[in-house]
Write a protein that holds these residues in place. Sequence first.
Motif, PDB file in Angstrom:
ATOM      1  N   LEU A  77      -1.514   9.939  -3.832  1.00 50.14           N
ATOM      2  CA  LEU A  77      -3.059   9.444  -3.442  1.00 50.14           C
ATOM      3  C   LEU A  77      -3.621   8.351  -4.143  1.00 50.14           C
ATOM      4  O   LEU A  77      -4.321   7.362  -3.797  1.00 50.14           O
ATOM      5  CB  LEU A  77      -3.651  10.342  -2.957  1.00 50.14           C
ATOM      6  CG  LEU A  77      -3.368  10.956  -1.510  1.00 50.14           C
ATOM      7  CD1 LEU A  77      -4.412  12.095  -0.975  1.00 50.14           C
ATOM      8  CD2 LEU A  77      -3.014  10.090  -0.282  1.00 50.14           C
ATOM      9  N   LEU A 136     -10.024   5.963  -1.473  1.00 53.26           N
ATOM     10  CA  LEU A 136      -9.452   7.215  -1.387  1.00 53.26           C
ATOM     11  C   LEU A 136      -8.580   7.218  -2.721  1.00 53.26           C
ATOM     12  O   LEU A 136      -8.482   8.194  -3.529  1.00 53.26           O
ATOM     13  CB  LEU A 136      -8.438   7.180  -0.191  1.00 53.26           C
ATOM     14  CG  LEU A 136      -7.568   8.445  -0.142  1.00 53.26           C
ATOM     15  CD1 LEU A 136      -8.314   9.696  -0.215  1.00 53.26           C
ATOM     16  CD2 LEU A 136      -6.522   8.607   1.097  1.00 53.26           C
ATOM     17  N   ALA A 137      -8.062   6.140  -3.482  1.00 57.21           N
ATOM     18  CA  ALA A 137      -7.316   6.147  -4.326  1.00 57.21           C
ATOM     19  C   ALA A 137      -8.241   6.514  -5.486  1.00 57.21           C
ATOM     20  O   ALA A 137      -7.787   7.248  -6.524  1.00 57.21           O
ATOM     21  CB  ALA A 137      -6.756   4.758  -4.843  1.00 57.21           C
ATOM     22  N   LEU A 144       3.019  14.608   1.186  1.00 55.02           N
ATOM     23  CA  LEU A 144       2.667  13.117   1.209  1.00 55.02           C
ATOM     24  C   LEU A 144       3.783  12.565   0.187  1.00 55.02           C
ATOM     25  O   LEU A 144       3.830  13.012  -0.912  1.00 55.02           O
ATOM     26  CB  LEU A 144       1.399  12.515   0.875  1.00 55.02           C
ATOM     27  CG  LEU A 144       0.274  13.291   1.677  1.00 55.02           C
ATOM     28  CD1 LEU A 144      -1.040  12.967   0.742  1.00 55.02           C
ATOM     29  CD2 LEU A 144       0.135  12.911   2.964  1.00 55.02           C
ATOM     30  N   HIS A 155      -2.778   5.081  -3.265  1.00 51.45           N
ATOM     31  CA  HIS A 155      -2.971   4.767  -1.648  1.00 51.45           C
ATOM     32  C   HIS A 155      -3.644   3.407  -1.666  1.00 51.45           C
ATOM     33  O   HIS A 155      -4.646   2.902  -2.470  1.00 51.45           O
ATOM     34  CB  HIS A 155      -3.885   5.820  -1.316  1.00 51.45           C
ATOM     35  CG  HIS A 155      -4.182   5.803   0.302  1.00 51.45           C
ATOM     36  ND1 HIS A 155      -4.910   4.930   1.134  1.00 51.45           N
ATOM     37  CD2 HIS A 155      -3.181   6.389   1.287  1.00 51.45           C
ATOM     38  CE1 HIS A 155      -4.540   5.333   2.348  1.00 51.45           C
ATOM     39  NE2 HIS A 155      -3.784   6.296   2.587  1.00 51.45           N
ATOM     40  N   PHE A 180      -2.193  14.487  -4.304  1.00 49.64           N
ATOM     41  CA  PHE A 180      -3.375  13.600  -4.899  1.00 49.64           C
ATOM     42  C   PHE A 180      -2.761  12.614  -5.831  1.00 49.64           C
ATOM     43  O   PHE A 180      -3.119  11.631  -6.251  1.00 49.64           O
ATOM     44  CB  PHE A 180      -4.662  14.308  -5.579  1.00 49.64           C
ATOM     45  CG  PHE A 180      -5.689  14.711  -4.379  1.00 49.64           C
ATOM     46  CD1 PHE A 180      -5.239  15.477  -3.307  1.00 49.64           C
ATOM     47  CD2 PHE A 180      -6.914  14.472  -4.599  1.00 49.64           C
ATOM     48  CE1 PHE A 180      -6.008  15.801  -2.371  1.00 49.64           C
ATOM     49  CE2 PHE A 180      -7.613  14.405  -3.559  1.00 49.64           C
ATOM     50  CZ  PHE A 180      -7.417  15.306  -2.192  1.00 49.64           C
ATOM     51  N   CYS A 195      -8.699  11.677   5.408  1.00 47.96           N
ATOM     52  CA  CYS A 195      -9.857  11.993   4.376  1.00 47.96           C
ATOM     53  C   CYS A 195     -10.672  13.293   4.941  1.00 47.96           C
ATOM     54  O   CYS A 195     -11.124  13.964   4.227  1.00 47.96           O
ATOM     55  CB  CYS A 195     -10.848  10.832   4.553  1.00 47.96           C
ATOM     56  SG  CYS A 195     -10.107   9.574   3.426  1.00 47.96           S
ATOM     57  N   ALA A 202      -9.200  10.145  -5.435  1.00 50.95           N
ATOM     58  CA  ALA A 202      -7.505  10.867  -5.936  1.00 50.95           C
ATOM     59  C   ALA A 202      -7.673  10.895  -7.482  1.00 50.95           C
ATOM     60  O   ALA A 202      -7.378  12.072  -7.990  1.00 50.95           O
ATOM     61  CB  ALA A 202      -6.585  10.461  -5.333  1.00 50.95           C
TER      62      ALA A 202
END
Lengths: 280, 343
Positions: free
Chosen positions: A160, A168-169, A224, A163, A157, A42, A172
Motif C-alpha cells: 500500500l 493512504l500511501a 493485495l 498506492h 501495507f 480504508c 501505510a
Amino acid sequence: MSETSAETPWAFGAAPDPEDVLAGVDTRVPEGVDATGLAELCLALGDDALVLAHRLSEWCSNAPDLEDDIALANVALDLLGQARLLLARAAAADPGLVGRLVPGLPAGSPALPEDALAFFRDPDAWHCARFVEVENGDFAHTIARLAVFATVRLAAFQRLVEHPDPVLAAVAAKAVKELAYHRDHAGRWFLVLAQGTEESRRRLLEGLRALWPLHDELARAYDLDGARAEAEVVLDQLLAVSTVERPAVAPYDGPRHTDDLTRLLAEMQSVARAHPLGVW
Amino acid sequence: MTTTQELQELQEGFDAVVARGDRIEPRDWMPEGYRRTLVRQIAQHAHSEIIGMQPEGAWLTRAPSLRRKAILLAKVQDEAGHGLYLYSAAETLGVSRAELTRMLLDGRQKYSSIFSYPTLGYADVGTIGWLVDGAAICNQVPLCRTSYGPYGRAMVRVCKEESFHQRQGFELLLTMMSGTDEQQAMVQESVDRFWWPALMMFGPPDADSPNTARSMAWGIKRHTNDELRQRFVDMTVPQAEALGVTLPDPELRWNAERGHHDFGQPDWDELARVVSGGGPCSAERIAHRRRAHDDGAWVREAATAYAARQASGFETGLRPSSTTGTVVEEVAQQPSRNHGAEA
C-alpha cells in the motif's frame, strides 16, 4: 514555601476544538482512483485496527508483567492511530459514507467522522475480520493473534506504500514501521512460549488452533498484489523455528460477524451513545 | 567489623551530605532507618502507580471518542512506566521488585488511599487527572530534590509526565463543561466525590504525622503534609473558578491576613479506614492485582525457562540457519526482560 518549579507543571489548559486527524491534508481523491472503493478499503483496514486495538487495551493492568502491560499498550496505541487515520480517510474519500453507514447519527451530533463511524455504527455495518473480533483468551492466544495479524497486515501495507492515493500511501508508510515492530515483538514471544515450558507450549498451540479457522478470511482480506503468498512464507518460518505445525482445521464458515463484536461495540459505544450530543 | 568510631564518622559524613543538600547514592553508607524509610516510601509510591492503573483503566474500553481513548491509554501506560522505574529505584536499596510485589499482594505494604475509591463515570477520568494528579504533583515536585539520588532522578521524569496528565484532565473537564447540561452535572458530581479524598492524599495533619520530622531531617521530605495541602488548595481554587465548578467545602474562603485560603478538614477517620484497607474498592484493587499476577505466572515461568535454556546453550536443532531469513533471526533473539525470581 517558595518553590517556583512547583508552579510550572500547573497549567489551565485550553480546550481546543477537536480537530480531524487529517486537518490540513489535501484529501481530494486523485483522478483514476475509485473513491468508493478507496473508502471501503480504508474502512476495512481501519476497522481491523480499531477492534484489535480495543482488544489489546483490555490487557492494560492485566498483563503477566509490567513490561507486557507497556508493550501491549504501545501496540494498541499504534493500531488506534492507524484506525483514526484510516477511518478519517474513508469518510473524506466518500462524503456519503457516514450518512449511509451511520443512519442513526443524532441530528446536530458534534462527533467527528472517525467518531461517528466508531461510536454510532451498528455491528452489521462493520467491515472488520472475525479474526480480530473474538475475545482475548489467555496471553498465548493474544500473542498468536498478534503474530499472525501483524505478519499478514505488514505484507499488505508494504504494497500500500505504492498506492495511487497519496493519503493512504502515507498512512501505510507510517504503519509499516509500526507493524514490523509488532511482528517482531509477537514473533519473539511466540518462540518463547513455544519453547518455554510444557504449559506455555500447550497454551500456544491451543490459542493458535482456536484462531486458525478465522485465518483464511483474514489472509484473503489482505491479499493485495500477492501479499498473501509472502505473508504465508513468513508465517511458515515462524512456525518452523518454533517447531509448531499449521493447525489442521477447516476455515470457519458462519455469519459475517461474531457476537463477540456485538458485545465489544456495546461496551465501547456505551458512553458516546448515552450522550449523543456530548462533546469530548 | 565497623567500630563505633568508624560508625560515627560514617554518620557524620552522611549528615554532612544531607545538610549540604547533596545526594546520597546507592553505594554510599546510609543509616539503616533511612534505607528502610526510603524502601517503604518508594515501594508505596510504585505500588500506587500500579494500582492506580485500575480505576482509570476501567474506562479504556468505554472512552467516548478515539482521541480520548488514545489519551487515556497513553496515560495509563505512563503509570505502568512510573511503576517500573520506581521499582528500579527501590532495587538500588537492595530489595527486588518480586519481593515488593509480594508485600503489596500480602497487604504488608500500602498504596495511595485515593485509588481505593471507585470511578463511576467518564468525568472521573478528568477529575483524577485534574485533582488527583494535581495533588500528586504538589507532593512530588519537592521529591525531585530529595536526598536519595535514584529516587530524585526518577521523580524528575515522573513529574514531567504527571504535569501532562494533570493538563489532560483539566482539558477533558473544560471540554465537558462546554457541553450539555448533563455533562456539566457529571463534572460537578465527580468533583464533589473526589475533592475530600484528594485532600487526604497529603496524609494526616502534621500533629498526627509522627514520621514527618525524621523524614525532613533526612532530606527525604521537604515540606509537611499541611504545607503541601495548603499549596494544593491555593492552586486549585482559581482553576475551579475557570472551570465553573464549585468545590464542596462551605468553609473554603480567601484569608487575606494569611495570604492563603482557609478550608475545612477532611474526615480523618475515613482516611484511617481507607489506609488500613477499608476503602470502598480496597479489596477489589488487590484482588485484581493478585489475579493478574497469578494468571501471568505461567508466562513468566516460560520466559525464565526459555532464557535459562538459551544461556546454557541448549540446542533445539531449530536455531535459525542462514537460509531462514531475517525475521526468524530476529525472532530467535531472546527478549530483553527482567524476570527476577518471581515464580
